[in-house]
Write a protein that holds these residues in place. Structure first.
Motif, short mmCIF file in Angstrom:
data_model
loop_
_atom_site.label_atom_id
_atom_site.label_comp_id
_atom_site.label_asym_id
_atom_site.label_seq_id
_atom_site.Cartn_x
_atom_site.Cartn_y
_atom_site.Cartn_z
N LEU A 194 0.87 -1.12 0.00
CA LEU A 194 0.12 -0.01 -0.07
C LEU A 194 0.93 1.25 -0.05
CD1 LEU A 194 -3.18 0.28 -0.03
CD2 LEU A 194 -3.10 0.57 2.48
N LEU A 195 2.10 1.38 0.51
CA LEU A 195 3.07 2.23 0.56
C LEU A 195 3.38 2.80 -0.82
CD1 LEU A 195 4.39 4.43 2.33
CD2 LEU A 195 6.46 2.67 2.34
N THR A 196 3.76 1.78 -1.50
CA THR A 196 4.35 2.03 -2.97
C THR A 196 3.51 1.64 -4.28
OG1 THR A 196 5.17 -0.23 -3.04
CG2 THR A 196 6.71 1.54 -1.96
N SER A 197 2.54 1.12 -4.26
CA SER A 197 1.60 0.81 -5.28
C SER A 197 0.96 2.11 -5.95
CB SER A 197 0.83 -0.32 -4.88
OG SER A 197 -0.26 -0.11 -3.85
N GLN A 198 0.49 1.98 -6.98
CA GLN A 198 -0.08 3.18 -7.69
C GLN A 198 -1.07 2.74 -8.55
OE1 GLN A 198 2.85 6.66 -8.29
NE2 GLN A 198 3.83 4.90 -9.32
N VAL A 246 -3.76 -0.86 -9.06
CA VAL A 246 -3.41 -1.81 -8.19
C VAL A 246 -3.56 -1.15 -6.68
CG1 VAL A 246 -1.16 -2.84 -7.14
CG2 VAL A 246 -1.44 -2.62 -9.49
N TYR A 247 -3.12 -0.01 -6.63
CA TYR A 247 -3.27 0.70 -5.30
C TYR A 247 -4.63 1.00 -5.01
CZ TYR A 247 -3.80 4.55 -1.93
OH TYR A 247 -4.25 5.23 -0.79
N LEU A 248 -5.49 1.34 -6.07
CA LEU A 248 -7.18 1.39 -5.46
C LEU A 248 -7.68 -0.05 -5.05
CD1 LEU A 248 -8.03 3.83 -8.42
CD2 LEU A 248 -7.87 4.41 -5.98
N ARG A 249 -7.26 -1.05 -5.88
CA ARG A 249 -7.68 -2.37 -5.43
C ARG A 249 -7.21 -2.78 -4.01
NH1 ARG A 249 -4.99 -7.21 -5.57
NH2 ARG A 249 -6.17 -9.08 -5.62
N GLN A 250 -5.97 -2.40 -3.66
CA GLN A 250 -5.43 -2.80 -2.55
C GLN A 250 -6.19 -1.95 -1.28
OE1 GLN A 250 -1.32 -2.11 -2.74
NE2 GLN A 250 -0.94 -4.00 -3.81
N ARG A 251 -6.35 -0.54 -1.36
CA ARG A 251 -6.96 0.28 -0.75
C ARG A 251 -8.36 -0.36 -0.44
NH1 ARG A 251 -5.11 5.20 2.05
NH2 ARG A 251 -6.82 6.16 3.28
#
Length: 462
Positions: A98-102, A105-110
């Motif tokens: 979550l710190l580095t993804s964008q 990918v970031y939205l899915r993780q969040r």
């Protein structure tokens, strides 16, 4: 993407003269945080800094005003991405959590992880937090002094490990405690070096970092595999964060595979323990230096109902202690520097930021901005009374970042810090010489050396 284009009359950001060949490299190596403070005082709120010899020179645009920070982190967040060297080094070592993804990918993780950090869910960890703080207080019995840097690192790591891993905490803590400093130093050294040798070369630094990373990966993978086996086909497991992550899923995003799980665990271990440890250590250091503030905080703690365990509602009854913590995070923000890279040319505070430029938001400097903080180096928790907070620019204080990438663990960190401080101050009076602790910026803010505090058991405690 909508970007505020540069306007007629916008100017190039001023550049400190520095060394003829190396620019500001020597100043940044000697005292990076002090160099940025001086740059703001001498040149203004947007400063172009260069570091390194010609051909290997790094150029960065430093943004010091709350308005500029808001523009980078929130208003134009899509134009300022985590595409810089620093985040790439973290990705190479700690995976794409979550710190580095964008982007997607970031939205899915969040979306998958956000439900695990609701206030109700986090409040359920209050007993775990208090239990670890009380174990620390017990360890201090009959010890005349402690190093709060080391002690709070241990406390924060044990707490986040307990929340993450539940009963498996002992398996993880020693391995992480031994290896995270090696990993953090390696990331920092590579991120700030003008010449990065390939990670595959068998240099001593590469081999040390690889061994440390492998040890952390292995302990996380073992616990993850065991937890998934415990859950079996039913998905039934405990309420620790790893079990919840293992079960996190929705129709749109699916679930996290084993590698993604490990990446998130590593992020929570790093971001969830080093940052809180910094806040706790410096809060104790500042209270030990300011006995009148310590006494006021203890008076508030002593007014809590006697004999009752602390809960998630306890911080509501400790407004002054909460202000102490916020003032500590102003003076010693755990993330003192936040990097981004501009996609398209834009303008900040009247200065051109070119496309592709490295941009640095500096909470360390913004938290000392003389236009927003009177006598900014002075410790004064009453800066954070409700009236004062309302009157200030919302980005004048940004220890948790801001905008769509604001820290997901903010409530957990505040709850842990206030409860832990309440337990320790309930049990002990603390004192220390009135001297500053040198600090430097690595992956997070780091104390240089120890911060020793004299501890004395209180005569009248509940």
């Amino acid at each position: 993407m909508t970007v505020a284009r540069t306007r007629p009359g916008s100017s190039t950001a001023p550049t400190p003269t520095g060394h003829p060949l190396l620019g500001s490299a020597l100043d940044l190596r000697r005292d990076p945080l002090g160099t940025f403070v001086r740059a703001q005082r001498e040149y203004g709120d947007v400063v172009r800094m260069t570091a390194g010899p010609p051909g290997l020179r790094a150029v960065m645009y430093c943004v010091f005003s709350p308005e500029g920070a808001q523009q980078v982190l929130a208003a134009q967040a899509t134009n300022f991405r985590k595409d810089n060297v620093f985040y790439e080094e973290i990705r190479q070592t700690g995976g794409n959590g979550l710190l580095t993804s964008q982007d997607d990918v970031y939205l899915r993780q969040r979306r998958l992880i956000q439900p695990l950090f609701t206030k109700k869910r986090v409040d359920g960890y209050a007993a775990t937090i208090t239990g670890e703080a009380e174990a620390t207080a017990e360890r201090w019995r009959n010890r005349p002094e402690v190093d709060v840097v080391r002690e709070m690192d241990r406390l924060a790591l044990r707490t986040v490990s307990r929340v993450l891993f539940g009963a498996d905490v002992e398996t993880a803590v020693d391995v992480i405690h031994a290896n995270f400093p090696v990993i953090s130093a390696y990331i920092t050294q590579r991120a700030y070096s003008p010449l990065r040798l390939p990670r595959t070369w068998p240099t001593p630094a590469n081999r040390r970092a690889e061994a440390a990373t492998r040890a952390v990966y292995e302990v996380c993978d073992r616990i993850i595999a065991a937890r998934r086996e415990e859950g079996g086909d039913t998905g039934e497991a405990g309420d620790d964060l790893l079990s919840l992550l293992s079960r996190a899923s929705n129709e749109e995003d699916g679930s996290l595979d084993a590698t993604e799980l490990r990446d998130q665990v590593l992020v929570f271990l790093l971001a969830g323990h080093e940052t809180t440890a910094t806040s706790l250590a410096f809060a104790l250091h500042l209270l030990a230096r300011h006995p009148e503030a310590r006494a006021r905080a203890q008076e508030e703690i002593d007014a809590l109902p006697s004999g009752q365990p602390y809960t998630a509602a306890t911080p509501d009854h400790l407004p002054y202690l909460t202000r102490v913590l916020k003032e500590t995070m102003r003076l010693y923000p755990a993330a003192p520097l936040v990097g981004r890279r501009a996609v398209e040319e834009t303008e900040i505070d009247g200065h051109v930021i070119p496309a592709g430029a490295d941009v640095l938001v500096a909470p360390w400097v913004t938290h000392r901005h003389p236009a927003h903080w009177t006598d900014p180096d002075r410790f004064d928790p009453d800066r954070f009374t409700p009236d004062q907070e309302t009157a200030r620019h919302r980005y004048a204080w940004l220890p948790f970042g801001g905008g769509p990438r604001a820290c997901i663990g903010r409530h957990f960190s505040m709850l842990e810090s206030v409860l832990a401080l309440a337990v320790l101050l309930r049990e002990y009076d603390i004192e220390t010489p009135d001297v500053d602790i040198p600090v430097t910026s690595a992956v997070t803010l780091q104390a240089v050396g120890e911060a020793r505090v004299r501890v004395k058991a209180r005569a009248h405690i509940h």
